[in-house]
Motif scaffolding. Sequence first.
Motif, PDB file in Angstrom:
ATOM      1  N   GLN A  64     -15.300  98.128  64.360  1.00 36.68           N
ATOM      2  CA  GLN A  64     -16.397  97.122  64.697  1.00 36.68           C
ATOM      3  C   GLN A  64     -16.296  96.149  65.606  1.00 36.68           C
ATOM      4  OE1 GLN A  64     -16.959  94.913  61.130  1.00 36.68           O
ATOM      5  NE2 GLN A  64     -15.032  94.485  60.639  1.00 36.68           N
ATOM      6  N   SER A  65     -16.897  95.492  66.012  1.00 36.69           N
ATOM      7  CA  SER A  65     -17.106  94.484  67.009  1.00 36.69           C
ATOM      8  C   SER A  65     -16.335  93.265  66.576  1.00 36.69           C
ATOM      9  CB  SER A  65     -18.530  93.840  67.661  1.00 36.69           C
ATOM     10  OG  SER A  65     -19.051  94.911  68.350  1.00 36.69           O
ATOM     11  N   MET A  66     -15.597  93.042  67.280  1.00 36.53           N
ATOM     12  CA  MET A  66     -14.687  91.770  66.926  1.00 36.53           C
ATOM     13  C   MET A  66     -14.847  90.450  67.817  1.00 36.53           C
ATOM     14  SD  MET A  66     -12.654  92.996  64.384  1.00 36.53           S
ATOM     15  CE  MET A  66     -11.309  91.889  63.921  1.00 36.53           C
ATOM     16  N   ALA A  67     -14.732  89.285  67.417  1.00 33.55           N
ATOM     17  CA  ALA A  67     -14.932  87.807  68.062  1.00 33.55           C
ATOM     18  C   ALA A  67     -13.440  87.713  68.299  1.00 33.55           C
ATOM     19  CB  ALA A  67     -15.960  87.005  67.430  1.00 33.55           C
ATOM     20  N   ILE A  68     -12.922  87.418  69.729  1.00 35.00           N
ATOM     21  CA  ILE A  68     -11.616  86.991  69.833  1.00 35.00           C
ATOM     22  C   ILE A  68     -11.929  85.830  70.728  1.00 35.00           C
ATOM     23  CG2 ILE A  68      -9.486  87.635  70.735  1.00 35.00           C
ATOM     24  CD1 ILE A  68     -10.149  90.212  70.144  1.00 35.00           C
ATOM     25  N   THR A  69     -11.389  84.618  70.326  1.00 35.69           N
ATOM     26  CA  THR A  69     -11.531  83.551  71.330  1.00 35.69           C
ATOM     27  C   THR A  69     -10.114  83.313  71.475  1.00 35.69           C
ATOM     28  OG1 THR A  69     -11.599  82.043  69.384  1.00 35.69           O
ATOM     29  CG2 THR A  69     -13.505  82.497  70.268  1.00 35.69           C
ATOM     30  N   ALA A  70      -9.677  82.753  72.768  1.00 36.45           N
ATOM     31  CA  ALA A  70      -8.485  82.306  73.350  1.00 36.45           C
ATOM     32  C   ALA A  70      -8.644  80.879  74.123  1.00 36.45           C
ATOM     33  CB  ALA A  70      -7.992  83.315  74.266  1.00 36.45           C
ATOM     34  N   THR A  71      -8.259  79.930  73.208  1.00 35.65           N
ATOM     35  CA  THR A  71      -8.135  78.529  73.780  1.00 35.65           C
ATOM     36  C   THR A  71      -6.852  77.983  74.264  1.00 35.65           C
ATOM     37  OG1 THR A  71     -10.123  78.360  72.225  1.00 35.65           O
ATOM     38  CG2 THR A  71      -9.271  76.518  73.352  1.00 35.65           C
ATOM     39  N   PRO A  72      -6.624  77.727  75.766  1.00 32.38           N
ATOM     40  CA  PRO A  72      -5.444  77.075  76.232  1.00 32.38           C
ATOM     41  C   PRO A  72      -5.261  75.596  75.331  1.00 32.38           C
ATOM     42  CG  PRO A  72      -6.962  77.765  78.068  1.00 32.38           C
ATOM     43  CD  PRO A  72      -7.739  77.879  76.778  1.00 32.38           C
ATOM     44  N   ILE A  73      -4.126  75.588  74.972  1.00 39.44           N
ATOM     45  CA  ILE A  73      -3.623  74.225  74.378  1.00 39.44           C
ATOM     46  C   ILE A  73      -2.551  73.750  75.164  1.00 39.44           C
ATOM     47  CG2 ILE A  73      -4.978  74.689  72.065  1.00 39.44           C
ATOM     48  CD1 ILE A  73      -2.381  75.151  71.016  1.00 39.44           C
ATOM     49  N   THR A  74      -2.055  72.563  74.850  1.00 40.15           N
ATOM     50  CA  THR A  74      -0.981  71.966  75.534  1.00 40.15           C
ATOM     51  C   THR A  74       0.274  72.284  74.568  1.00 40.15           C
ATOM     52  OG1 THR A  74      -1.097  69.775  74.346  1.00 40.15           O
ATOM     53  CG2 THR A  74      -2.238  70.195  76.563  1.00 40.15           C
ATOM     54  N   VAL A  75       1.544  72.152  74.906  1.00 40.27           N
ATOM     55  CA  VAL A  75       2.671  72.171  74.272  1.00 40.27           C
ATOM     56  C   VAL A  75       2.653  71.072  72.905  1.00 40.27           C
ATOM     57  CG1 VAL A  75       4.085  70.736  75.784  1.00 40.27           C
ATOM     58  CG2 VAL A  75       5.080  72.677  73.983  1.00 40.27           C
ATOM     59  N   ALA A  76       1.964  69.953  73.184  1.00 39.17           N
ATOM     60  CA  ALA A  76       2.066  68.930  72.465  1.00 39.17           C
ATOM     61  C   ALA A  76       1.082  69.511  71.269  1.00 39.17           C
ATOM     62  CB  ALA A  76       1.478  67.685  73.010  1.00 39.17           C
ATOM     63  N   GLN A  77      -0.136  70.001  71.580  1.00 37.07           N
ATOM     64  CA  GLN A  77      -0.883  70.435  70.591  1.00 37.07           C
ATOM     65  C   GLN A  77      -0.298  71.642  69.739  1.00 37.07           C
ATOM     66  OE1 GLN A  77      -4.101  71.139  73.594  1.00 37.07           O
ATOM     67  NE2 GLN A  77      -5.513  69.707  72.586  1.00 37.07           N
ATOM     68  N   ALA A  78       0.247  72.215  70.336  1.00 39.31           N
ATOM     69  CA  ALA A  78       0.933  73.476  69.529  1.00 39.31           C
ATOM     70  C   ALA A  78       2.005  72.904  68.855  1.00 39.31           C
ATOM     71  CB  ALA A  78       1.609  74.468  70.455  1.00 39.31           C
ATOM     72  N   ARG A  79       2.760  71.845  69.178  1.00 40.46           N
ATOM     73  CA  ARG A  79       3.797  71.198  68.273  1.00 40.46           C
ATOM     74  C   ARG A  79       3.023  70.784  67.138  1.00 40.46           C
ATOM     75  NH1 ARG A  79       5.287  67.867  71.817  1.00 40.46           N
ATOM     76  NH2 ARG A  79       6.804  69.492  72.916  1.00 40.46           N
ATOM     77  N   GLU A  80       1.866  70.099  67.420  1.00 36.60           N
ATOM     78  CA  GLU A  80       1.148  69.273  66.162  1.00 36.60           C
ATOM     79  C   GLU A  80       0.835  70.177  65.339  1.00 36.60           C
ATOM     80  OE1 GLU A  80      -2.950  66.373  65.855  1.00 36.60           O
ATOM     81  OE2 GLU A  80      -1.731  66.608  67.829  1.00 36.60           O
ATOM     82  N   ILE A  81      -0.066  71.195  65.462  1.00 30.43           N
ATOM     83  CA  ILE A  81      -0.390  72.456  64.757  1.00 30.43           C
ATOM     84  C   ILE A  81       0.703  73.009  64.037  1.00 30.43           C
ATOM     85  CG2 ILE A  81      -1.290  74.567  64.481  1.00 30.43           C
ATOM     86  CD1 ILE A  81      -2.959  73.970  67.200  1.00 30.43           C
ATOM     87  N   PHE A  82       1.937  73.112  64.434  1.00 34.34           N
ATOM     88  CA  PHE A  82       3.084  73.721  63.935  1.00 34.34           C
ATOM     89  C   PHE A  82       3.586  72.663  62.757  1.00 34.34           C
ATOM     90  CE2 PHE A  82       3.654  76.525  67.689  1.00 34.34           C
ATOM     91  CZ  PHE A  82       3.084  77.573  67.126  1.00 34.34           C
TER      92      PHE A  82
END
Length: 115
Positions: free
Chosen positions: A17-35
Amino acid sequence: MLLTNAFSFNMIPQMTQSMAITATPITVAQAREIFEQEGLVSAVGHETTAALLSDVLGMPVPAQRTTVRFDDDCSSSLIVAQYVGLRLNEGATVLPEGPRIIWILVRIAPAWCGD
């Protein structure tokens, strides 16, 4: 939050089936905060790649060779640490001058989830 160093359509169990895939660039600081908020679950399969990402991210990234497969739910996401540059020397664990890591928050959902 899952961390990988690549994205593949093989991660999606059924491409019927169709999939919605979004790819959003983030900063290393944002990645660290999410983790830091959600925890880091590594799917980085090579020790040297994990060591390199640990150095760039500033937090431990364990090497964990695993197959990533998402469910057909509406909330699958991961962060991809995409290396951009010439091929690294064998065994490199520190990012040399020039090449970089692009951090991408990827969200995957069946298209019907947006209805």
